[in-house]
Design a protein around this motif. Structure first.
Motif, PDB file in Angstrom:
ATOM      1  N   TRP A 131       3.227 -36.501 -33.229  1.00 12.43           N
ATOM      2  CA  TRP A 131       3.982 -35.393 -32.651  1.00 12.43           C
ATOM      3  C   TRP A 131       4.384 -34.463 -33.789  1.00 12.43           C
ATOM      4  CZ3 TRP A 131       5.200 -34.258 -27.533  1.00 12.43           C
ATOM      5  CH2 TRP A 131       4.765 -35.204 -26.606  1.00 12.43           C
ATOM      6  N   ARG A 132       3.999 -33.189 -33.680  1.00  5.89           N
ATOM      7  CA  ARG A 132       4.312 -32.216 -34.723  1.00  5.89           C
ATOM      8  C   ARG A 132       5.250 -31.159 -34.162  1.00  5.89           C
ATOM      9  NH1 ARG A 132       3.694 -27.650 -37.589  1.00  5.89           N
ATOM     10  NH2 ARG A 132       2.985 -27.814 -39.766  1.00  5.89           N
ATOM     11  N   ARG A 133       6.143 -30.671 -35.008  1.00  4.67           N
ATOM     12  CA  ARG A 133       7.065 -29.604 -34.615  1.00  4.67           C
ATOM     13  C   ARG A 133       6.451 -28.260 -34.991  1.00  4.67           C
ATOM     14  NH1 ARG A 133      11.989 -29.835 -32.625  1.00  4.67           N
ATOM     15  NH2 ARG A 133      13.485 -28.121 -32.913  1.00  4.67           N
ATOM     16  N   PHE A 134       6.549 -27.285 -34.082  1.00  4.51           N
ATOM     17  CA  PHE A 134       5.967 -25.961 -34.283  1.00  4.51           C
ATOM     18  C   PHE A 134       7.051 -24.893 -34.169  1.00  4.51           C
ATOM     19  CE2 PHE A 134       2.722 -28.725 -32.552  1.00  4.51           C
ATOM     20  CZ  PHE A 134       1.638 -28.486 -33.386  1.00  4.51           C
ATOM     21  N   HIS A 135       6.810 -23.756 -34.838  1.00  5.20           N
ATOM     22  CA  HIS A 135       7.747 -22.633 -34.830  1.00  5.20           C
ATOM     23  C   HIS A 135       6.961 -21.363 -34.527  1.00  5.20           C
ATOM     24  CE1 HIS A 135      11.304 -20.282 -35.951  1.00  5.20           C
ATOM     25  NE2 HIS A 135      10.514 -19.499 -36.668  1.00  5.20           N
ATOM     26  N   ASP A 136       7.465 -20.560 -33.564  1.00  8.57           N
ATOM     27  CA  ASP A 136       6.737 -19.369 -33.152  1.00  8.57           C
ATOM     28  C   ASP A 136       7.706 -18.381 -32.525  1.00  8.57           C
ATOM     29  OD1 ASP A 136       4.611 -17.666 -32.563  1.00  8.57           O
ATOM     30  OD2 ASP A 136       3.955 -18.775 -30.797  1.00  8.57           O
TER      31      ASP A 136
ATOM     32  N   GLY B 219      -4.594 -21.196 -24.771  1.00  7.55           N
ATOM     33  CA  GLY B 219      -3.425 -22.034 -24.578  1.00  7.55           C
ATOM     34  C   GLY B 219      -3.852 -23.454 -24.227  1.00  7.55           C
ATOM     35  N   TRP B 220      -2.949 -24.190 -23.620  1.00  3.50           N
ATOM     36  CA  TRP B 220      -3.223 -25.583 -23.221  1.00  3.50           C
ATOM     37  C   TRP B 220      -2.549 -25.819 -21.893  1.00  3.50           C
ATOM     38  CZ3 TRP B 220      -0.917 -30.419 -26.165  1.00  3.50           C
ATOM     39  CH2 TRP B 220      -1.429 -31.594 -25.592  1.00  3.50           C
ATOM     40  N   ASN B 221      -3.335 -26.002 -20.846  1.00  7.38           N
ATOM     41  CA  ASN B 221      -2.778 -26.106 -19.507  1.00  7.38           C
ATOM     42  C   ASN B 221      -1.810 -27.271 -19.350  1.00  7.38           C
ATOM     43  OD1 ASN B 221      -2.961 -24.989 -16.665  1.00  7.38           O
ATOM     44  ND2 ASN B 221      -3.375 -27.144 -16.299  1.00  7.38           N
ATOM     45  N   ASP B 222      -2.087 -28.387 -20.028  1.00  2.00           N
ATOM     46  CA  ASP B 222      -1.280 -29.599 -19.827  1.00  2.00           C
ATOM     47  C   ASP B 222      -0.369 -29.905 -21.009  1.00  2.00           C
ATOM     48  OD1 ASP B 222      -2.415 -30.325 -17.227  1.00  2.00           O
ATOM     49  OD2 ASP B 222      -4.276 -30.579 -18.354  1.00  2.00           O
ATOM     50  N   ALA B 223       0.010 -28.871 -21.742  1.00  4.96           N
ATOM     51  CA  ALA B 223       0.944 -29.069 -22.844  1.00  4.96           C
ATOM     52  C   ALA B 223       2.290 -29.558 -22.322  1.00  4.96           C
ATOM     53  CB  ALA B 223       1.142 -27.766 -23.606  1.00  4.96           C
ATOM     54  N   PRO B 224       2.957 -30.424 -23.056  1.00  5.89           N
ATOM     55  CA  PRO B 224       4.301 -30.831 -22.621  1.00  5.89           C
ATOM     56  C   PRO B 224       5.245 -29.636 -22.643  1.00  5.89           C
ATOM     57  CG  PRO B 224       3.824 -31.616 -24.845  1.00  5.89           C
ATOM     58  CD  PRO B 224       2.554 -31.063 -24.323  1.00  5.89           C
ATOM     59  N   PRO B 225       6.211 -29.597 -21.744  1.00  7.05           N
ATOM     60  CA  PRO B 225       7.123 -28.446 -21.694  1.00  7.05           C
ATOM     61  C   PRO B 225       7.976 -28.362 -22.950  1.00  7.05           C
ATOM     62  CG  PRO B 225       7.869 -30.177 -20.224  1.00  7.05           C
ATOM     63  CD  PRO B 225       6.512 -30.594 -20.709  1.00  7.05           C
ATOM     64  N   TYR B 226       8.326 -27.144 -23.322  1.00  9.05           N
ATOM     65  CA  TYR B 226       9.149 -26.934 -24.514  1.00  9.05           C
ATOM     66  C   TYR B 226      10.437 -27.752 -24.466  1.00  9.05           C
ATOM     67  CZ  TYR B 226       6.412 -22.735 -25.823  1.00  9.05           C
ATOM     68  OH  TYR B 226       5.431 -21.855 -26.204  1.00  9.05           O
ATOM     69  N   ASP B 227      11.024 -27.853 -23.259  1.00 13.44           N
ATOM     70  CA  ASP B 227      12.368 -28.429 -23.144  1.00 13.44           C
ATOM     71  C   ASP B 227      12.375 -29.918 -22.820  1.00 13.44           C
ATOM     72  OD1 ASP B 227      11.492 -28.341 -20.544  1.00 13.44           O
ATOM     73  OD2 ASP B 227      13.246 -27.277 -19.752  1.00 13.44           O
TER      74      ASP B 227
ATOM     75  N   GLY C 286      16.985  -8.924 -33.199  1.00 21.63           N
ATOM     76  CA  GLY C 286      17.042  -9.733 -31.989  1.00 21.63           C
ATOM     77  C   GLY C 286      15.760 -10.461 -31.658  1.00 21.63           C
ATOM     78  N   LYS C 287      14.868 -10.598 -32.630  1.00 18.97           N
ATOM     79  CA  LYS C 287      13.618 -11.302 -32.338  1.00 18.97           C
ATOM     80  C   LYS C 287      13.928 -12.763 -32.018  1.00 18.97           C
ATOM     81  CE  LYS C 287      10.092 -10.169 -34.824  1.00 18.97           C
ATOM     82  NZ  LYS C 287       9.006 -10.043 -35.837  1.00 18.97           N
ATOM     83  N   ARG C 288      13.287 -13.257 -30.963  1.00 20.48           N
ATOM     84  CA  ARG C 288      13.575 -14.601 -30.487  1.00 20.48           C
ATOM     85  C   ARG C 288      12.433 -15.550 -30.842  1.00 20.48           C
ATOM     86  NH1 ARG C 288      16.003 -12.359 -24.807  1.00 20.48           N
ATOM     87  NH2 ARG C 288      13.791 -12.057 -24.347  1.00 20.48           N
ATOM     88  N   TYR C 289      12.818 -16.757 -31.222  1.00 23.71           N
ATOM     89  CA  TYR C 289      11.856 -17.765 -31.651  1.00 23.71           C
ATOM     90  C   TYR C 289      12.049 -19.043 -30.834  1.00 23.71           C
ATOM     91  CZ  TYR C 289      11.227 -14.758 -35.746  1.00 23.71           C
ATOM     92  OH  TYR C 289      10.964 -13.694 -36.581  1.00 23.71           O
ATOM     93  N   VAL C 290      11.008 -19.867 -30.844  1.00 19.58           N
ATOM     94  CA  VAL C 290      11.107 -21.187 -30.228  1.00 19.58           C
ATOM     95  C   VAL C 290      10.612 -22.233 -31.220  1.00 19.58           C
ATOM     96  CG1 VAL C 290      10.906 -20.476 -27.826  1.00 19.58           C
ATOM     97  CG2 VAL C 290       8.824 -20.848 -29.162  1.00 19.58           C
ATOM     98  N   ASP C 291      11.212 -23.408 -31.143  1.00 24.55           N
ATOM     99  CA  ASP C 291      10.746 -24.577 -31.882  1.00 24.55           C
ATOM    100  C   ASP C 291      10.459 -25.652 -30.846  1.00 24.55           C
ATOM    101  OD1 ASP C 291      11.203 -24.121 -34.954  1.00 24.55           O
ATOM    102  OD2 ASP C 291      12.977 -23.296 -33.958  1.00 24.55           O
ATOM    103  N   TYR C 292       9.318 -26.269 -30.962  1.00 23.72           N
ATOM    104  CA  TYR C 292       8.910 -27.232 -29.941  1.00 23.72           C
ATOM    105  C   TYR C 292       8.005 -28.281 -30.565  1.00 23.72           C
ATOM    106  CZ  TYR C 292       4.849 -24.116 -30.030  1.00 23.72           C
ATOM    107  OH  TYR C 292       3.790 -23.355 -30.443  1.00 23.72           O
ATOM    108  N   GLU C 293       7.816 -29.368 -29.847  1.00 25.71           N
ATOM    109  CA  GLU C 293       6.975 -30.468 -30.326  1.00 25.71           C
ATOM    110  C   GLU C 293       5.798 -30.679 -29.381  1.00 25.71           C
ATOM    111  OE1 GLU C 293       9.077 -34.068 -31.732  1.00 25.71           O
ATOM    112  OE2 GLU C 293      10.887 -33.009 -31.069  1.00 25.71           O
TER     113      GLU C 293
END
Length: 289
Positions: free
Chosen positions: A211-216, A72-80, A193-200
């Protein structure tokens, strides 16, 4: 817990030689490709700390084997952060450093070993900022290279490649809910009911920070709602792992002072997908399709 208490718990210093002996007894062997999760405090007093654990693992798998961790990345910006007031968003976008596989710290919540391994000479870290992994050994590049930007726990992810290479998963005193490989099962499972997130997040492309948008799948709050099938107070992956062990999949033993487990990666994913589809209303549980 202080050092004296750890020494008493573990029956004396846990040395590299002792760890290697215990790991071999558990079933780890030469040439293995193994993803490992560690809770250092459970092992007892480890003489030399993280480097001793990595050294012992390397002694057992030898130069023919490969070690893998989730970073992972400890200092990643928050999803929200996109919900923040506009001036705050603008400040973050302007000033947040891009993810750098060589410099960005592994998530501290994963313990000391991921950061130690990813900084080890010769280690390779994957390019994905939020779902990065690292590996050390001859299979490092095949595992890590070109980590998919989207669906980074799914097909062709480092987790999928671990399975394809006949890899294994080792829990060194780590709790059963730390089985990250089950996120791959979540990504593959055909259940409602699978849940996804989109984040930058910021990355570097051709020398430029963008800044790239990701989907997971939502690996943070849960790819599914497990409340109907997992007792309150129990983590979903712990429940799946306990059911897996009860079915005779995996083997347990003591490494240092820690209860530890070794699984075949393919068995974990096959069992996980079947469990999810059966318990969450997927094809395996719905004859009508």
């Amino acid at each position: 817990m202080d050092e004296l208490a750890l020494l008493r718990l573990s029956g004396g210093p846990v040395t590299r030689r002792r760890l290697a002996r215990d790991l071999a007894r558990l079933g780890l062997g030469e040439g293995d490709v193994v993803m490992f999760h560690t809770r250092m405090s459970a092992l007892g007093y480890v003489a030399g700390g993280s480097e001793t654990v990595i050294g012992a693992l390397g002694d057992v798998v030898t130069e023919r084997g490969t070690l893998m961790v989730t970073c992972g990345w400890n200092d990643a910006p928050p999803y929200d952060f996109t919900d923040w007031p506009r001036p705050w968003q603008d400040a973050l976008r302007a000033g947040h450093p891009a993810y750098d596989p060589a410099l960005s710290e592994a998530d501290h919540s994963f313990g000391r070993l991921p950061e130690a391994l990813r900084r080890h000479p010769g280690a390779v870290r994957s390019r994905h900022p939020d779902a990065s992994f690292a590996a050390l050994g001859p299979a490092a590049h095949p595992l890590m290279d070109e980590h998919p930007w989207d669906d980074p726990h799914g097909p062709d992810s480092p987790l999928a490649r671990l399975v394809a290479l006949g890899g294994r998963v080792l829990l060194l005193g780590a709790p059963l809910d730390s089985l990250t490989l089950l996120h791959h099962a979540e990504a593959l499972a055909d259940a409602p009911g699978k849940r996804y997130v989109d984040y930058e997040q910021p990355i570097t492309v051709d020398g430029e920070r963008i800044w790239r948008r990701f989907h997971d799948i939502d690996s943070q709050d849960g790819a599914f709602d497990y409340s109907g099938v997992v007792p309150e107070g129990q983590w979903p992956f712990e429940r799946i792992a306990r059911d897996m062990l009860a079915a005779g999949i995996g083997r347990g033993g003591r490494v240092g002072a820690a209860d530890s487990f070794l699984f075949e990666a393919r068995d974990v994913v096959d069992f996980g997908v079947a469990w999810l589809e059966e318990n969450l209303g997927g094809p395996a549980a719905d004859p009508a399709g």
